[in-house]
Design an enzyme around this catalytic site. Sequence first.
Site, PDB file in Angstrom:
ATOM      1  N   GLY A  54      27.007  51.827   1.146  1.00  0.00           N
ATOM      2  CA  GLY A  54      26.278  52.246  -0.054  1.00  0.00           C
ATOM      3  C   GLY A  54      26.549  53.727  -0.303  1.00  0.00           C
ATOM      4  CD  GLN A  87      17.009  48.357 -13.428  1.00  0.00           C
ATOM      5  OE1 GLN A  87      15.969  48.783 -13.906  1.00  0.00           O
ATOM      6  NE2 GLN A  87      17.273  47.060 -13.349  1.00  0.00           N
ATOM      7  N   GLY A  89      18.010  56.417 -12.375  1.00  0.00           N
ATOM      8  CA  GLY A  89      18.858  57.598 -12.273  1.00  0.00           C
ATOM      9  C   GLY A  89      18.597  58.436 -11.041  1.00  0.00           C
ATOM     10  CD  GLU A 153      12.959  57.164 -13.304  1.00  0.00           C
ATOM     11  OE1 GLU A 153      12.865  57.509 -12.117  1.00  0.00           O
ATOM     12  OE2 GLU A 153      13.802  56.363 -13.715  1.00  0.00           O
ATOM     13  CG  ASP A 248      21.159  43.494   8.967  1.00  0.00           C
ATOM     14  OD1 ASP A 248      20.282  42.636   9.153  1.00  0.00           O
ATOM     15  OD2 ASP A 248      22.166  43.288   8.266  1.00  0.00           O
ATOM     16  CG  HIS A 269       9.582  49.269  -9.142  1.00  0.00           C
ATOM     17  ND1 HIS A 269       9.110  48.957 -10.403  1.00  0.00           N
ATOM     18  CD2 HIS A 269      10.359  50.364  -9.294  1.00  0.00           C
ATOM     19  CE1 HIS A 269       9.603  49.828 -11.268  1.00  0.00           C
ATOM     20  NE2 HIS A 269      10.360  50.697 -10.617  1.00  0.00           N
ATOM     21  NE  ARG A 315       9.035  53.855  -8.645  1.00  0.00           N
ATOM     22  CZ  ARG A 315      10.309  53.942  -8.336  1.00  0.00           C
ATOM     23  NH1 ARG A 315      10.697  53.769  -7.087  1.00  0.00           N
ATOM     24  NH2 ARG A 315      11.199  54.168  -9.258  1.00  0.00           N
ATOM     25  CG  HIS A 376      11.782  49.447  -5.512  1.00  0.00           C
ATOM     26  ND1 HIS A 376      12.870  48.828  -6.093  1.00  0.00           N
ATOM     27  CD2 HIS A 376      11.849  50.761  -5.873  1.00  0.00           C
ATOM     28  CE1 HIS A 376      13.573  49.735  -6.778  1.00  0.00           C
ATOM     29  NE2 HIS A 376      12.985  50.905  -6.650  1.00  0.00           N
ATOM     30  CD  GLU A 400      15.942  51.510   0.647  1.00  0.00           C
ATOM     31  OE1 GLU A 400      16.802  51.604  -0.254  1.00  0.00           O
ATOM     32  OE2 GLU A 400      15.053  50.633   0.648  1.00  0.00           O
ATOM     33  NE  ARG A 411      12.110  55.393  -3.634  1.00  0.00           N
ATOM     34  CZ  ARG A 411      12.843  55.095  -4.704  1.00  0.00           C
ATOM     35  NH1 ARG A 411      13.754  55.931  -5.153  1.00  0.00           N
ATOM     36  NH2 ARG A 411      12.678  53.955  -5.330  1.00  0.00           N
TER      37      ARG A 411
HETATM   38  C1  LIG Z   1      17.026  47.491  -8.205  1.00  0.00           C
HETATM   39  C2  LIG Z   1      16.965  48.867  -7.618  1.00  0.00           C
HETATM   40  C3  LIG Z   1      16.862  49.964  -8.446  1.00  0.00           C
HETATM   41  C4  LIG Z   1      16.810  51.252  -7.915  1.00  0.00           C
HETATM   42  N1  LIG Z   1      16.775  52.321  -8.772  1.00  0.00           N
HETATM   43  C5  LIG Z   1      16.847  53.576  -8.243  1.00  0.00           C
HETATM   44  C6  LIG Z   1      16.953  54.710  -9.105  1.00  0.00           C
HETATM   45  O1  LIG Z   1      17.021  54.598 -10.323  1.00  0.00           O
HETATM   46  N2  LIG Z   1      17.009  55.941  -8.516  1.00  0.00           N
HETATM   47  C7  LIG Z   1      16.964  56.130  -7.173  1.00  0.00           C
HETATM   48  O2  LIG Z   1      17.013  57.276  -6.709  1.00  0.00           O
HETATM   49  N3  LIG Z   1      16.874  55.064  -6.352  1.00  0.00           N
HETATM   50  C8  LIG Z   1      16.832  53.807  -6.841  1.00  0.00           C
HETATM   51  N4  LIG Z   1      16.767  52.729  -5.991  1.00  0.00           N
HETATM   52  C9  LIG Z   1      16.813  52.960  -4.555  1.00  0.00           C
HETATM   53  C10 LIG Z   1      18.220  53.358  -4.142  1.00  0.00           C
HETATM   54  O3  LIG Z   1      19.147  52.601  -4.854  1.00  0.00           O
HETATM   55  C11 LIG Z   1      18.448  53.144  -2.663  1.00  0.00           C
HETATM   56  O4  LIG Z   1      17.384  53.641  -1.912  1.00  0.00           O
HETATM   57  C12 LIG Z   1      19.701  53.850  -2.188  1.00  0.00           C
HETATM   58  O5  LIG Z   1      20.757  53.554  -3.046  1.00  0.00           O
HETATM   59  C13 LIG Z   1      20.022  53.430  -0.768  1.00  0.00           C
HETATM   60  O6  LIG Z   1      21.325  53.856  -0.456  1.00  0.00           O
HETATM   61  P1  LIG Z   1      21.887  53.585   1.000  1.00  0.00           P
HETATM   62  O7  LIG Z   1      23.301  54.016   0.987  1.00  0.00           O
HETATM   63  O8  LIG Z   1      20.968  54.150   1.996  1.00  0.00           O
HETATM   64  O9  LIG Z   1      21.779  52.002   1.181  1.00  0.00           O
HETATM   65  P2  LIG Z   1      22.528  50.791   0.324  1.00  0.00           P
HETATM   66  O10 LIG Z   1      23.026  51.357  -0.925  1.00  0.00           O
HETATM   67  O11 LIG Z   1      21.604  49.700   0.308  1.00  0.00           O
HETATM   68  O12 LIG Z   1      23.760  50.499   1.268  1.00  0.00           O
HETATM   69  C14 LIG Z   1      23.573  49.807   2.481  1.00  0.00           C
HETATM   70  C15 LIG Z   1      24.919  49.319   2.964  1.00  0.00           C
HETATM   71  O13 LIG Z   1      24.791  48.842   4.303  1.00  0.00           O
HETATM   72  C16 LIG Z   1      25.468  47.610   4.430  1.00  0.00           C
HETATM   73  N5  LIG Z   1      24.863  46.878   5.546  1.00  0.00           N
HETATM   74  C17 LIG Z   1      23.568  46.499   5.714  1.00  0.00           C
HETATM   75  N6  LIG Z   1      23.433  45.854   6.891  1.00  0.00           N
HETATM   76  C18 LIG Z   1      24.658  45.828   7.472  1.00  0.00           C
HETATM   77  C19 LIG Z   1      25.163  45.287   8.670  1.00  0.00           C
HETATM   78  N7  LIG Z   1      24.404  44.614   9.549  1.00  0.00           N
HETATM   79  N8  LIG Z   1      26.475  45.437   8.932  1.00  0.00           N
HETATM   80  C20 LIG Z   1      27.308  46.079   8.068  1.00  0.00           C
HETATM   81  N9  LIG Z   1      26.873  46.602   6.907  1.00  0.00           N
HETATM   82  C21 LIG Z   1      25.564  46.483   6.623  1.00  0.00           C
HETATM   83  C22 LIG Z   1      25.300  46.955   3.079  1.00  0.00           C
HETATM   84  O14 LIG Z   1      26.263  45.951   2.901  1.00  0.00           O
HETATM   85  C23 LIG Z   1      25.500  48.164   2.175  1.00  0.00           C
HETATM   86  O15 LIG Z   1      26.861  48.422   2.006  1.00  0.00           O
HETATM   87  C24 LIG Z   1      16.836  51.432  -6.513  1.00  0.00           C
HETATM   88  C25 LIG Z   1      16.917  50.334  -5.677  1.00  0.00           C
HETATM   89  C26 LIG Z   1      17.004  49.052  -6.212  1.00  0.00           C
HETATM   90  C27 LIG Z   1      17.121  47.885  -5.285  1.00  0.00           C
END
Ligand SMILES: Cc1cc2nc3c(=O)[nH]c(=O)nc-3n(C[C@H](O)[C@H](O)[C@H](O)COP(=O)(O)OP(=O)(O)OC[C@H]3O[C@@H](n4cnc5c(N)ncnc54)[C@H](O)[C@@H]3O)c2cc1C
Length: 577
Positions: A54, A87, A89, A153, A248, A269, A315, A376, A400, A411
């Site tokens: 991510g 979504q 930002g 927001e 995980d 949310h 929220r 959420h 996250e 948050r």
């Molecule tokens: C619908 C939605 C809308 C949102 N809108 C906003 C917004 O507008 N603004 C904002 O700031 N935040 C928003 N958020 C929250 C934000 O998107 C996330 O908190 C943030 O993107 C998390 O990033 P990350 O890289 O930590 O995790 P993620 O982007 O979730 O990436 C996790 C990665 O880990 C991988 N993974 C998981 N388990 C394993 C495993 N066992 N082995 C290998 N790979 C694994 C997954 O495949 C993925 O690639 C939103 C969330 C959602 C769901």
Amino acid sequence: MGSKVAVVSPQIAGRHIFDNHSLAGERGSPTRSHARSDLHAVHRFTDVLIIGGGLAGLRAANAVDSHQQVLVVTKDVLRESNSSYAQGGIAGVIDPEDRFENHIRDTMIAGANLCDHDVVNMVIRDGPRRIEELVRWGTQFDGGSDGFELGREGGHSHERIVHAQGDATGAEIMRAVIKRTRALEHVRILENAFTIDLLTHEGRCRGAIISQDAGEPVMVWAKETILCTGGAGQIFRESTNPAVATADGTSLAYRAGVELRDMEFMQFHPTVLYIAGSSRSLITEAIRGEGAYLIDSTGKRFMPEYDERAELAPRDIVSQSTIRQMQLTEHPCVYLDLSHLDSKRVKSRFPGIAETCSKFGLDIASDRIPVRPGAHYMLGGVTVDRQGRTSLPGLWAAGEVTSSGLHGANRLASNSLLEGLVYGAAAGEAASRAACEGAPEMKALPIRQSVSASTEAFDIDDVRVSLKSLMGRLVGVERDGPGLQKAADTIGSYAAYVMNHQFDDEPGWELQNLLTTAAIMVNAAMARTESRGVHFRSDFPAPDDEHWRRHMTIKIDVDGGYPQQTNLLDPASSLAS
Ligand SMILES: Cc1cc2nc3c(=O)[nH]c(=O)nc-3n(C[C@H](O)[C@H](O)[C@H](O)COP(=O)(O)OP(=O)(O)OC[C@H]3O[C@@H](n4cnc5c(N)ncnc54)[C@H](O)[C@@H]3O)c2cc1C
């Protein structure tokens, strides 16, 4: 014994949580989770292993020195992550009329006295630089060369949300960041590669066990490992999170003896689309920022009765008020109403939501949109310092999956993409430095075989659906002692057979992870006998600063790979500033 690497079995770690069972009798037994025979195991080596693709994981990859080999593993294809679904930002102090102090204050207020002020200060001051960096990497934010079009927001005192393609910010950012990362020569990306467990040896993380395309597990040995596995929304029936968010990271960190913090805090949310047969799509907060009302089934606008900020309250307040209004009206949802707004503007600002709703015959400019709260964002997670360092040497974490101190007990909207960028960069740089300077030479170590476990078939989906529904009913927006106890007992009964099962594919490993984190979450929620931020206990409805203005940590002690005792909910950790 000392020369063997340890992988803690989920069966063992799981039972440990559920029964509070001392594993003294099993000490000395070999513990290895899933790989079948290390005699035939495939071994791979890399300088830095990043688990998760991510925004946090890819930002970390971009921060590693180009002289080092980086391997990014992700369990699905790269675009499947919470990041891609964002979504609204990213929040950033961009407008000259805005001030860092305003954004810091808004974040601290939302966090209900559990934010770490130094962390908030660091992340928010770094924000504009990180957003500019995304622009340089090719992200096209709305407003373009005329300057950012800034949205507002809930909980923000100023317009400061930078967005892209209206309501597809995450997809646009990830498009640009994925393209840039794929072009880096020192970074390799393995998709559909599930991380089963961390490898630890002599009190240090040494990499992870990974199964690609459901094949034989591979031992990936790394000088430094960065955990970026995202959230845990799939523990709940109603959730905005995609299928990959199965907790995980917190579960495998827990099994390796890494400290977790504040696991009772799951953000719900307030506005998740509630139409039978539809996916539980998020209806972004920005829609309320544009002026949408929340109305109940009788057509009454109810938020002004609960909070002076009405629909723009944070929220936790909107979710809790919505649940109360649903109870008062005995109706399973409330509605978003945009009929008083300019219909052209509504459709151009929120094209994705307009399209989703139109599939179910709803015109967002004129029809009421049925919504209710859904899980959420996981606020608790792996404890990290400001560089993303965890309690286990050799393991870093970002995004996250962590508890960094930025969000506290709730948050603020659009602060998490920002956190992923700032901490991804920090953890990537720090892990890169550590790999360069001091990490020991890598070699494949023999691995202990795990205890045998039942391999009888059973219906994984059935347990998963039951768990999600149980968590939604008893550990949702409102919790109480008896409900939490019932949840703990039921999860314990599932665990009695799931944790003793030897799985050799993803659905089984995910189920064990869901149960492990759910159990930790429920125990933490039981222990916190107060209401704070997103944690609302109807039997303890007020905050209790005297006893509870503090974090809770949890960790199992792992000595040479064997879990010894659970410090379940050791509350002796720091007071928030
Ligand atoms: C619908 C939605 C809308 C949102 N809108 C906003 C917004 O507008 N603004 C904002 O700031 N935040 C928003 N958020 C929250 C934000 O998107 C996330 O908190 C943030 O993107 C998390 O990033 P990350 O890289 O930590 O995790 P993620 O982007 O979730 O990436 C996790 C990665 O880990 C991988 N993974 C998981 N388990 C394993 C495993 N066992 N082995 C290998 N790979 C694994 C997954 O495949 C993925 O690639 C939103 C969330 C959602 C769901």
